[in-house]
Design a protein around this motif. Structure first.
Motif, PDB file in Angstrom:
ATOM      1  N   PRO A  84       0.809  -1.228   0.000  1.00 32.01           N
ATOM      2  CA  PRO A  84       0.000   0.000   0.000  1.00 32.01           C
ATOM      3  C   PRO A  84       0.836   1.269   0.000  1.00 32.01           C
ATOM      4  O   PRO A  84       0.478   2.249  -0.680  1.00 32.01           O
ATOM      5  CB  PRO A  84      -0.824  -0.127   1.300  1.00 32.01           C
ATOM      6  CG  PRO A  84      -0.821  -1.578   1.629  1.00 32.01           C
ATOM      7  CD  PRO A  84       0.503  -2.084   1.169  1.00 32.01           C
ATOM      8  N   LEU A  85       1.944   1.276   0.757  1.00 35.27           N
ATOM      9  CA  LEU A  85       2.779   2.476   0.806  1.00 35.27           C
ATOM     10  C   LEU A  85       3.390   2.766  -0.562  1.00 35.27           C
ATOM     11  O   LEU A  85       3.460   3.923  -0.990  1.00 35.27           O
ATOM     12  CB  LEU A  85       3.879   2.309   1.859  1.00 35.27           C
ATOM     13  CG  LEU A  85       3.414   2.293   3.320  1.00 35.27           C
ATOM     14  CD1 LEU A  85       4.597   2.040   4.242  1.00 35.27           C
ATOM     15  CD2 LEU A  85       2.737   3.607   3.681  1.00 35.27           C
ATOM     16  N   ARG A  86       3.839   1.736  -1.241  1.00 36.53           N
ATOM     17  CA  ARG A  86       4.445   1.946  -2.550  1.00 36.53           C
ATOM     18  C   ARG A  86       3.407   2.348  -3.590  1.00 36.53           C
ATOM     19  O   ARG A  86       3.624   3.277  -4.376  1.00 36.53           O
ATOM     20  CB  ARG A  86       5.188   0.690  -3.001  1.00 36.53           C
ATOM     21  CG  ARG A  86       6.551   0.506  -2.378  1.00 36.53           C
ATOM     22  CD  ARG A  86       7.246  -0.740  -2.911  1.00 36.53           C
ATOM     23  NE  ARG A  86       7.383  -0.720  -4.355  1.00 36.53           N
ATOM     24  CZ  ARG A  86       7.937  -1.695  -5.053  1.00 36.53           C
ATOM     25  NH1 ARG A  86       8.401  -2.776  -4.424  1.00 36.53           N
ATOM     26  NH2 ARG A  86       8.047  -1.624  -6.355  1.00 36.53           N
ATOM     27  N   LEU A 214      -7.637   3.814 -13.312  1.00 38.06           N
ATOM     28  CA  LEU A 214      -8.099   2.611 -12.604  1.00 38.06           C
ATOM     29  C   LEU A 214      -7.592   1.320 -13.225  1.00 38.06           C
ATOM     30  O   LEU A 214      -7.182   0.404 -12.495  1.00 38.06           O
ATOM     31  CB  LEU A 214      -9.632   2.614 -12.548  1.00 38.06           C
ATOM     32  CG  LEU A 214     -10.272   1.442 -11.788  1.00 38.06           C
ATOM     33  CD1 LEU A 214      -9.803   1.421 -10.335  1.00 38.06           C
ATOM     34  CD2 LEU A 214     -11.789   1.511 -11.867  1.00 38.06           C
ATOM     35  N   PRO A 215      -7.580   1.172 -14.566  1.00 39.20           N
ATOM     36  CA  PRO A 215      -7.030  -0.082 -15.125  1.00 39.20           C
ATOM     37  C   PRO A 215      -5.579  -0.323 -14.752  1.00 39.20           C
ATOM     38  O   PRO A 215      -5.166  -1.477 -14.562  1.00 39.20           O
ATOM     39  CB  PRO A 215      -7.195   0.117 -16.636  1.00 39.20           C
ATOM     40  CG  PRO A 215      -8.277   1.120 -16.777  1.00 39.20           C
ATOM     41  CD  PRO A 215      -8.132   2.040 -15.614  1.00 39.20           C
ATOM     42  N   PHE A 216      -4.787   0.751 -14.645  1.00 38.70           N
ATOM     43  CA  PHE A 216      -3.375   0.592 -14.305  1.00 38.70           C
ATOM     44  C   PHE A 216      -3.186   0.229 -12.837  1.00 38.70           C
ATOM     45  O   PHE A 216      -2.154  -0.341 -12.468  1.00 38.70           O
ATOM     46  CB  PHE A 216      -2.606   1.879 -14.619  1.00 38.70           C
ATOM     47  CG  PHE A 216      -2.608   2.236 -16.074  1.00 38.70           C
ATOM     48  CD1 PHE A 216      -1.705   1.650 -16.942  1.00 38.70           C
ATOM     49  CD2 PHE A 216      -3.523   3.141 -16.582  1.00 38.70           C
ATOM     50  CE1 PHE A 216      -1.700   1.964 -18.289  1.00 38.70           C
ATOM     51  CE2 PHE A 216      -3.515   3.474 -17.922  1.00 38.70           C
ATOM     52  CZ  PHE A 216      -2.619   2.886 -18.786  1.00 38.70           C
ATOM     53  N   LEU A 217      -4.163   0.571 -12.003  1.00 38.70           N
ATOM     54  CA  LEU A 217      -4.060   0.255 -10.577  1.00 38.70           C
ATOM     55  C   LEU A 217      -3.932  -1.239 -10.352  1.00 38.70           C
ATOM     56  O   LEU A 217      -3.146  -1.687  -9.505  1.00 38.70           O
ATOM     57  CB  LEU A 217      -5.272   0.807  -9.826  1.00 38.70           C
ATOM     58  CG  LEU A 217      -5.370   0.463  -8.337  1.00 38.70           C
ATOM     59  CD1 LEU A 217      -4.193   1.054  -7.569  1.00 38.70           C
ATOM     60  CD2 LEU A 217      -6.688   0.954  -7.754  1.00 38.70           C
ATOM     61  N   THR A 221      -0.508  -2.774  -8.791  1.00 41.13           N
ATOM     62  CA  THR A 221      -0.658  -3.425  -7.487  1.00 41.13           C
ATOM     63  C   THR A 221      -0.133  -4.851  -7.524  1.00 41.13           C
ATOM     64  O   THR A 221       0.608  -5.277  -6.629  1.00 41.13           O
ATOM     65  CB  THR A 221      -2.129  -3.418  -7.055  1.00 41.13           C
ATOM     66  OG1 THR A 221      -2.591  -2.068  -6.961  1.00 41.13           O
ATOM     67  CG2 THR A 221      -2.291  -4.091  -5.702  1.00 41.13           C
ATOM     68  N   VAL A 222      -0.480  -5.603  -8.565  1.00 46.50           N
ATOM     69  CA  VAL A 222      -0.025  -6.990  -8.656  1.00 46.50           C
ATOM     70  C   VAL A 222       1.487  -7.043  -8.840  1.00 46.50           C
ATOM     71  O   VAL A 222       2.176  -7.877  -8.225  1.00 46.50           O
ATOM     72  CB  VAL A 222      -0.751  -7.705  -9.812  1.00 46.50           C
ATOM     73  CG1 VAL A 222      -0.175  -9.097 -10.012  1.00 46.50           C
ATOM     74  CG2 VAL A 222      -2.235  -7.807  -9.515  1.00 46.50           C
ATOM     75  N   LEU A 223       2.050  -6.160  -9.662  1.00 51.64           N
ATOM     76  CA  LEU A 223       3.499  -6.120  -9.836  1.00 51.64           C
ATOM     77  C   LEU A 223       4.203  -5.803  -8.521  1.00 51.64           C
ATOM     78  O   LEU A 223       5.249  -6.388  -8.201  1.00 51.64           O
ATOM     79  CB  LEU A 223       3.875  -5.080 -10.893  1.00 51.64           C
ATOM     80  CG  LEU A 223       3.568  -5.420 -12.352  1.00 51.64           C
ATOM     81  CD1 LEU A 223       3.864  -4.230 -13.246  1.00 51.64           C
ATOM     82  CD2 LEU A 223       4.354  -6.638 -12.799  1.00 51.64           C
ATOM     83  N   THR A 224       3.643  -4.886  -7.761  1.00 51.57           N
ATOM     84  CA  THR A 224       4.250  -4.522  -6.481  1.00 51.57           C
ATOM     85  C   THR A 224       4.153  -5.660  -5.483  1.00 51.57           C
ATOM     86  O   THR A 224       5.112  -5.946  -4.748  1.00 51.57           O
ATOM     87  CB  THR A 224       3.567  -3.260  -5.908  1.00 51.57           C
ATOM     88  OG1 THR A 224       3.619  -2.210  -6.887  1.00 51.57           O
ATOM     89  CG2 THR A 224       4.249  -2.800  -4.636  1.00 51.57           C
ATOM     90  N   ILE A 225       3.007  -6.328  -5.434  1.00 50.34           N
ATOM     91  CA  ILE A 225       2.848  -7.467  -4.521  1.00 50.34           C
ATOM     92  C   ILE A 225       3.835  -8.571  -4.874  1.00 50.34           C
ATOM     93  O   ILE A 225       4.474  -9.161  -3.994  1.00 50.34           O
ATOM     94  CB  ILE A 225       1.395  -7.976  -4.563  1.00 50.34           C
ATOM     95  CG1 ILE A 225       0.453  -6.950  -3.923  1.00 50.34           C
ATOM     96  CG2 ILE A 225       1.278  -9.321  -3.857  1.00 50.34           C
ATOM     97  CD1 ILE A 225      -1.007  -7.324  -4.024  1.00 50.34           C
TER      98      ILE A 225
END
Length: 307
Positions: A84-86, A214-217, A221-225
């Motif tokens: 979330p922070l990133r 929104l589509p990029f979110l 998010t998945v890449l960061t996770i």
């Protein structure tokens, strides 16, 4: 006929130049992955030639080990702090740095991206010195205020959060670049049309920027996770999984059994690595779903914008 001969010669040269990459990738990537599956079914210390087949006993031992589940829990907690922070922190920073009215925007982009290109292990060693309660700069600053030294990496209550914040700082720039790239996909004429219609900055951000991002979110998010599951070098250099296993993520758990144990257990560590790989495959499947969903949302938002 001559053109076909030249094409074949060209293809041969292409394959010749690609061959070293294929060989190195096969030796150092494909073979270790395949070998780890075999090792997960044997009992082997990594030194002797004897490998005793034990079936799924290694998997049963890993799943019965409380420290394995502890490492899974710690990895998930680490991800819940970092992701979330990133994602959202980098989003708001990218909004600011994308403004054409911000002076020195390129300079600030470079400053925030510099930690990304710095070796992670070096950052871990430097941060361990900075946070040293006896001789580090943080201890000196705390001492100036007459406060007792704080051992952020030596306390199990603060070690995981401290390493997570350092990890956020280290890779904050790459997430920022993702958002900046996403912002560049929004056509400028859409903003100009909204301003002509009298929309202010808040309304433009709410009704244009957010829906089109929104589509990029989902993808970011998945890449960061997924990236949160590869923090071995930073965690190993800062805490090595301590204190009292409070920062032992799955990668350090595997490393400890494979290389740091008094009697290495390559079969046991390989079984843990395979289970970890299954978790990563789930994330890859989630990433594929997020990509398809984002493309669908992107096309829908584009159609609404045209309408």
């Amino acid at each position: 006929m001559a053109s076909q001969t030249r094409q074949r010669r060209r293809n041969l040269w292409i394959y010749a130049f690609l061959m070293p990459t294929f060989i190195l990738y096969g030796v150092y990537t494909i073979y270790p992955i395949v070998a780890s599956y075999w090792y997960s079914f044997v009992e082997w210390n990594g030194f002797s030639a004897e490998q005793r087949f034990v079936g799924i006993s290694n998997y049963e031992a890993v799943l019965a080990d409380p420290l394995f589940w502890s490492s899974v829990r710690i990895t998930l907690l680490f991800m819940l702090v970092v992701a979330p922070l990133r994602v959202f922190g980098a989003f708001f920073l990218a909004i600011l740095l994308n403004s054409p009215r911000l002076p020195f925007a390129k300079f600030f982009r470079t400053v925030y991206f510099l930690p990304v290109v710095t070796t992670t292990a070096i950052i871990g060693v430097v941060m361990r010195f900075i946070l040293d309660p006896g001789a580090g700069p943080v201890a000196a600053v705390v001492g100036w205020f007459g406060l007792p030294p704080v051992d952020l990496l030596g306390d199990s209550a603060t070690a995981l959060v401290t390493t997570a914040l350092v990890y956020v700082w280290k890779f904050f720039g790459i997430t920022m670049i993702y958002w900046l790239a996403a912002l560049q996909t929004i056509p400028q004429d859409v903003y100009d049309a909204a301003r002509v219609d009298g929309a202010g900055g808040v309304r433009i951000f709410r009704h244009i920027t957010l829906p089109m991002l929104l589509p990029f979110l989902l993808i970011i998010t998945v890449l960061t996770i997924e990236d949160c599951f590869h923090a071995f070098d930073l965690m190993q250099t800062m805490t090595a999984g301590g204190p009292f296993y409070s920062t032992e993520i799955i990668e350090i758990y595997i490393y400890r059994w494979a290389f740091a144990a008094s009697i290495p257990q390559l079969g046991f560590a390989s079984a843990a690595a395979v289970l970890f790989g299954v978790l990563v495959l789930v994330l890859v499947a989630l990433q594929g779903w997020a990509t398809l969903t984002s493309q669908r949302l992107r096309s829908q938002s584009t159609e609404k914008g045209r309408a």
